[in-house]
Scaffold this motif. Sequence first.
Motif, short mmCIF file in Angstrom:
data_model
loop_
_atom_site.label_atom_id
_atom_site.label_comp_id
_atom_site.label_asym_id
_atom_site.label_seq_id
_atom_site.Cartn_x
_atom_site.Cartn_y
_atom_site.Cartn_z
N SER A 1 0.84 -1.21 0.00
CA SER A 1 0.00 0.00 0.00
C SER A 1 0.87 1.26 0.00
O SER A 1 0.52 2.26 -0.62
CB SER A 1 -0.99 0.00 1.17
OG SER A 1 -0.29 -0.10 2.38
N ARG B 1 -8.41 -16.01 -0.84
CA ARG B 1 -8.63 -15.03 0.25
C ARG B 1 -7.41 -14.11 0.38
O ARG B 1 -7.53 -12.90 0.55
CB ARG B 1 -8.88 -15.75 1.58
CG ARG B 1 -10.35 -16.09 1.81
CD ARG B 1 -10.61 -16.46 3.27
NE ARG B 1 -9.88 -17.66 3.68
CZ ARG B 1 -10.33 -18.90 3.51
NH1 ARG B 1 -11.50 -19.12 2.95
NH2 ARG B 1 -9.61 -19.94 3.90
N ILE C 1 -7.24 -11.69 -2.58
CA ILE C 1 -8.26 -10.65 -2.46
C ILE C 1 -7.85 -9.61 -1.41
O ILE C 1 -7.99 -8.41 -1.62
CB ILE C 1 -9.64 -11.28 -2.13
CG1 ILE C 1 -10.18 -11.96 -3.39
CG2 ILE C 1 -10.63 -10.23 -1.62
CD1 ILE C 1 -11.49 -12.67 -3.23
N ARG C 2 -7.28 -10.07 -0.32
CA ARG C 2 -6.82 -9.11 0.71
C ARG C 2 -5.77 -8.17 0.11
O ARG C 2 -5.80 -6.95 0.34
CB ARG C 2 -6.24 -9.85 1.92
CG ARG C 2 -7.31 -10.35 2.88
CD ARG C 2 -6.72 -10.57 4.27
NE ARG C 2 -6.19 -9.34 4.83
CZ ARG C 2 -5.27 -9.29 5.80
NH1 ARG C 2 -4.80 -10.41 6.33
NH2 ARG C 2 -4.84 -8.14 6.26
N MET D 1 -5.35 -7.28 -3.05
CA MET D 1 -5.97 -6.36 -4.02
C MET D 1 -6.81 -5.30 -3.32
O MET D 1 -6.75 -4.13 -3.65
CB MET D 1 -6.85 -7.13 -5.01
CG MET D 1 -6.13 -8.20 -5.80
SD MET D 1 -4.75 -7.63 -6.79
CE MET D 1 -5.58 -6.90 -8.20
N LYS D 2 -7.61 -5.71 -2.33
CA LYS D 2 -8.51 -4.77 -1.63
C LYS D 2 -7.74 -3.82 -0.72
O LYS D 2 -8.00 -2.63 -0.69
CB LYS D 2 -9.47 -5.57 -0.74
CG LYS D 2 -10.85 -5.79 -1.32
CD LYS D 2 -11.72 -6.37 -0.24
CE LYS D 2 -13.11 -6.69 -0.66
NZ LYS D 2 -13.88 -5.65 -1.24
N GLU D 3 -6.82 -4.37 0.06
CA GLU D 3 -6.21 -3.56 1.13
C GLU D 3 -4.96 -2.79 0.69
O GLU D 3 -4.58 -1.84 1.35
CB GLU D 3 -5.88 -4.46 2.33
CG GLU D 3 -7.12 -5.06 2.97
CD GLU D 3 -6.80 -6.04 4.08
OE1 GLU D 3 -5.89 -5.77 4.89
OE2 GLU D 3 -7.47 -7.10 4.14
N SER D 4 -4.30 -3.24 -0.40
CA SER D 4 -3.10 -2.50 -0.82
C SER D 4 -3.34 -1.68 -2.09
O SER D 4 -2.63 -0.72 -2.34
CB SER D 4 -1.93 -3.46 -1.07
OG SER D 4 -2.06 -4.10 -2.33
N GLY D 5 -4.29 -2.12 -2.91
CA GLY D 5 -4.50 -1.43 -4.20
C GLY D 5 -3.53 -1.90 -5.27
O GLY D 5 -3.45 -1.31 -6.35
N VAL E 1 -8.21 -11.62 -10.74
CA VAL E 1 -6.94 -11.07 -10.26
C VAL E 1 -5.80 -11.58 -11.15
O VAL E 1 -5.60 -12.79 -11.26
CB VAL E 1 -6.67 -11.51 -8.79
CG1 VAL E 1 -5.32 -11.00 -8.31
CG2 VAL E 1 -7.80 -11.04 -7.88
#
Length: 272
Positions: A77, A106, A109-110, A112-116, A140
Amino acid sequence: MSVAKKEYKRVTVKSLIDMKTNGEKISMLTAYDYTMAKIVDGAGIDVILVGDSASNVMAGHETTLPITLDQMIYHASSVVRAIDRALVVVDLPFGSYQSDPKEALRSAIRIMKESGGHAVKMEGGKEVKESIKRILHAGVPVMGHLGLTPQSIYKFGTYTVRAKEEQEAKKLKEDALMLEKAGCFGIVLEKIPAKLAEEVAKSVSIPVIGIGAGAGVDGQVLVTHDMIGMTHEFNPRFLRRYMNLYEDMTNAFSQYAEDIKRGDFPSDKEQY
Ligand code: KIV
């Protein structure tokens, strides 16, 4: 500014495939923090890898095994906040995808979602095929990593050149074809004979990025801290050092200490 920088305002997985098709070599470097990523991106590097080599370079561990998913997300991030152009690929760390495809998804996804971040990289061939497919199915992008795979260091026992023997070379070639067929957008080949790497690059339509894999591949990646000479104890044959920052920084820090001791810093002009 590189030719690539003019042509691709924003590098995507599609741009990398176009680069391979057009015979344009791909540049890739690691970054783990905002400041370094800003410089690497500004220099026109096509792909920034938030590598699990952060475990060695940033945290001082002997291997890449200890770094956690949370720590990778923190590094990624910070990098993503710095980027205007490069594609940001984030390593799935050891233990976050090997046990089963659902856990692998999982973890991806974390990231991709949390770091961008824009894509994930994972080590291994047919052993992780189902996990790769599940992640790709969720939309992804995945980059493979074959040859020397540092997350398996305790299985190999050493960091020497991989796939020198026919049997291992054969498996590597099959794995590369499998990664392409599964839908990966690229493959990193680490520390394997140049001739084998070239053969693999020619056998697939997706970009093959080498580190210690010779010149016959579609692009090159190095660990930034090694190529700018901030680290100095790691000296593999494939490493080209573009700077000697270890020496320059040591000199700067000792000069600073000396200036303080002598009462030379701060000067009259450096105070209010
Ligand atoms: O973690 C990393 O930096 C890597 C590169 C060596 C390819 O995987």
